[in-house]
Design a protein around this motif. Structure first.
Motif, PDB file in Angstrom:
ATOM      1  N   SER A  25      11.951 -30.194 -33.730  1.00  0.00           N
ATOM      2  CA  SER A  25      13.214 -29.427 -33.986  1.00  0.00           C
ATOM      3  C   SER A  25      13.941 -28.310 -32.935  1.00  0.00           C
ATOM      4  O   SER A  25      14.588 -27.846 -33.589  1.00  0.00           O
ATOM      5  N   TRP A  26      13.144 -28.846 -32.219  1.00  0.00           N
ATOM      6  CA  TRP A  26      13.101 -27.474 -31.296  1.00  0.00           C
ATOM      7  C   TRP A  26      14.308 -28.023 -30.165  1.00  0.00           C
ATOM      8  O   TRP A  26      14.752 -26.779 -29.789  1.00  0.00           O
ATOM      9  N   ARG A  27      14.329 -28.822 -29.965  1.00  0.00           N
ATOM     10  CA  ARG A  27      15.740 -29.541 -29.722  1.00  0.00           C
ATOM     11  C   ARG A  27      17.043 -28.937 -30.221  1.00  0.00           C
ATOM     12  O   ARG A  27      18.337 -29.056 -29.752  1.00  0.00           O
ATOM     13  N   TRP A  28      16.659 -29.578 -31.838  1.00  0.00           N
ATOM     14  CA  TRP A  28      17.744 -29.326 -32.516  1.00  0.00           C
ATOM     15  C   TRP A  28      18.769 -28.640 -33.101  1.00  0.00           C
ATOM     16  O   TRP A  28      20.196 -27.833 -33.424  1.00  0.00           O
ATOM     17  N   GLY A  29      17.699 -27.106 -33.293  1.00  0.00           N
ATOM     18  CA  GLY A  29      17.687 -26.081 -33.474  1.00  0.00           C
ATOM     19  C   GLY A  29      19.168 -25.255 -32.943  1.00  0.00           C
ATOM     20  O   GLY A  29      20.474 -24.604 -33.598  1.00  0.00           O
ATOM     21  N   PRO A  30      19.039 -24.956 -31.586  1.00  0.00           N
ATOM     22  CA  PRO A  30      20.076 -24.807 -30.379  1.00  0.00           C
ATOM     23  C   PRO A  30      21.620 -25.437 -30.537  1.00  0.00           C
ATOM     24  O   PRO A  30      22.419 -24.348 -30.947  1.00  0.00           O
ATOM     25  N   GLU A  31      20.832 -26.652 -30.656  1.00  0.00           N
ATOM     26  CA  GLU A  31      22.157 -27.324 -30.919  1.00  0.00           C
ATOM     27  C   GLU A  31      23.216 -26.927 -32.289  1.00  0.00           C
ATOM     28  O   GLU A  31      24.513 -26.748 -31.880  1.00  0.00           O
ATOM     29  N   MET A  32      22.228 -26.956 -33.695  1.00  0.00           N
ATOM     30  CA  MET A  32      22.934 -26.215 -34.269  1.00  0.00           C
ATOM     31  C   MET A  32      24.111 -25.073 -34.274  1.00  0.00           C
ATOM     32  O   MET A  32      24.431 -24.561 -35.146  1.00  0.00           O
ATOM     33  N   TRP A  33      22.973 -23.904 -33.493  1.00  0.00           N
ATOM     34  CA  TRP A  33      23.777 -22.729 -32.697  1.00  0.00           C
ATOM     35  C   TRP A  33      24.610 -23.220 -32.836  1.00  0.00           C
ATOM     36  O   TRP A  33      25.818 -22.318 -32.359  1.00  0.00           O
ATOM     37  N   GLY A  57      15.113 -23.296 -36.828  1.00  0.00           N
ATOM     38  CA  GLY A  57      13.904 -22.567 -36.641  1.00  0.00           C
ATOM     39  C   GLY A  57      12.370 -21.778 -36.564  1.00  0.00           C
ATOM     40  O   GLY A  57      11.912 -21.372 -35.785  1.00  0.00           O
ATOM     41  N   ARG A  58      12.171 -22.720 -37.887  1.00  0.00           N
ATOM     42  CA  ARG A  58      11.124 -22.428 -38.074  1.00  0.00           C
ATOM     43  C   ARG A  58      10.152 -22.540 -38.176  1.00  0.00           C
ATOM     44  O   ARG A  58       8.654 -22.617 -37.659  1.00  0.00           O
ATOM     45  N   TRP A  59      10.307 -24.135 -37.541  1.00  0.00           N
ATOM     46  CA  TRP A  59       9.583 -25.044 -36.939  1.00  0.00           C
ATOM     47  C   TRP A  59       9.824 -24.790 -34.985  1.00  0.00           C
ATOM     48  O   TRP A  59       8.895 -26.235 -34.492  1.00  0.00           O
ATOM     49  N   THR A  60      10.197 -23.934 -34.415  1.00  0.00           N
ATOM     50  CA  THR A  60       9.789 -23.785 -33.096  1.00  0.00           C
ATOM     51  C   THR A  60       8.229 -23.771 -32.853  1.00  0.00           C
ATOM     52  O   THR A  60       8.609 -25.025 -31.630  1.00  0.00           O
ATOM     53  N   GLY A  61       8.083 -23.199 -33.299  1.00  0.00           N
ATOM     54  CA  GLY A  61       5.553 -23.618 -32.683  1.00  0.00           C
ATOM     55  C   GLY A  61       5.608 -24.589 -32.916  1.00  0.00           C
ATOM     56  O   GLY A  61       4.912 -24.486 -32.301  1.00  0.00           O
ATOM     57  N   LEU A  62       6.262 -25.664 -33.496  1.00  0.00           N
ATOM     58  CA  LEU A  62       5.218 -27.297 -34.141  1.00  0.00           C
ATOM     59  C   LEU A  62       5.680 -27.776 -32.787  1.00  0.00           C
ATOM     60  O   LEU A  62       5.526 -29.039 -32.710  1.00  0.00           O
ATOM     61  N   LYS A  63       6.774 -27.550 -31.350  1.00  0.00           N
ATOM     62  CA  LYS A  63       7.050 -27.851 -31.159  1.00  0.00           C
ATOM     63  C   LYS A  63       6.288 -28.794 -30.218  1.00  0.00           C
ATOM     64  O   LYS A  63       4.815 -29.221 -29.730  1.00  0.00           O
TER      65      LYS A  63
END
Length: 85
Positions: A25-33, A57-63
């Protein structure tokens, strides 16, 4: 199209799929913003893109990890960056 036709269930119904999505999800969060910003500039509703970015963004730490479902759901219940909402 062939992949979609071969699906027998909805991805959201397959909880075993959540850890895989959370780890990427770290890849897609910034794209969604970015999508939300583009929608806003066009005068269109941003609700869906904002919500998707918030979840990612809530899953960023699971990268790039291999989290289990319990951890994925725990992180989902926390605010961004692990802060409780």
């Amino acid at each position: 199209m062939d992949i979609a036709q071969g699906r027998t269930t909805n991805y959201l119904a397959e909880t075993a799929y959540f850890p895989k999505v959370a780890a990427r999800s770290w890849r897609w969060g910034p794209e969604m913003w970015e999508a939300a910003h583009a929608l806003e500039e066009a005068g269109l509703p941003t609700d869906l893109a904002d919500a998707a970015a918030s979840v990612m963004g809530r899953w960023t730490g699971l990268k790039d990890t291999s989290p289990d479902l319990a951890l994925v759901l725990d992180e989902l219940h926390k605010g961004p960056q692990g802060d409780p909402t």
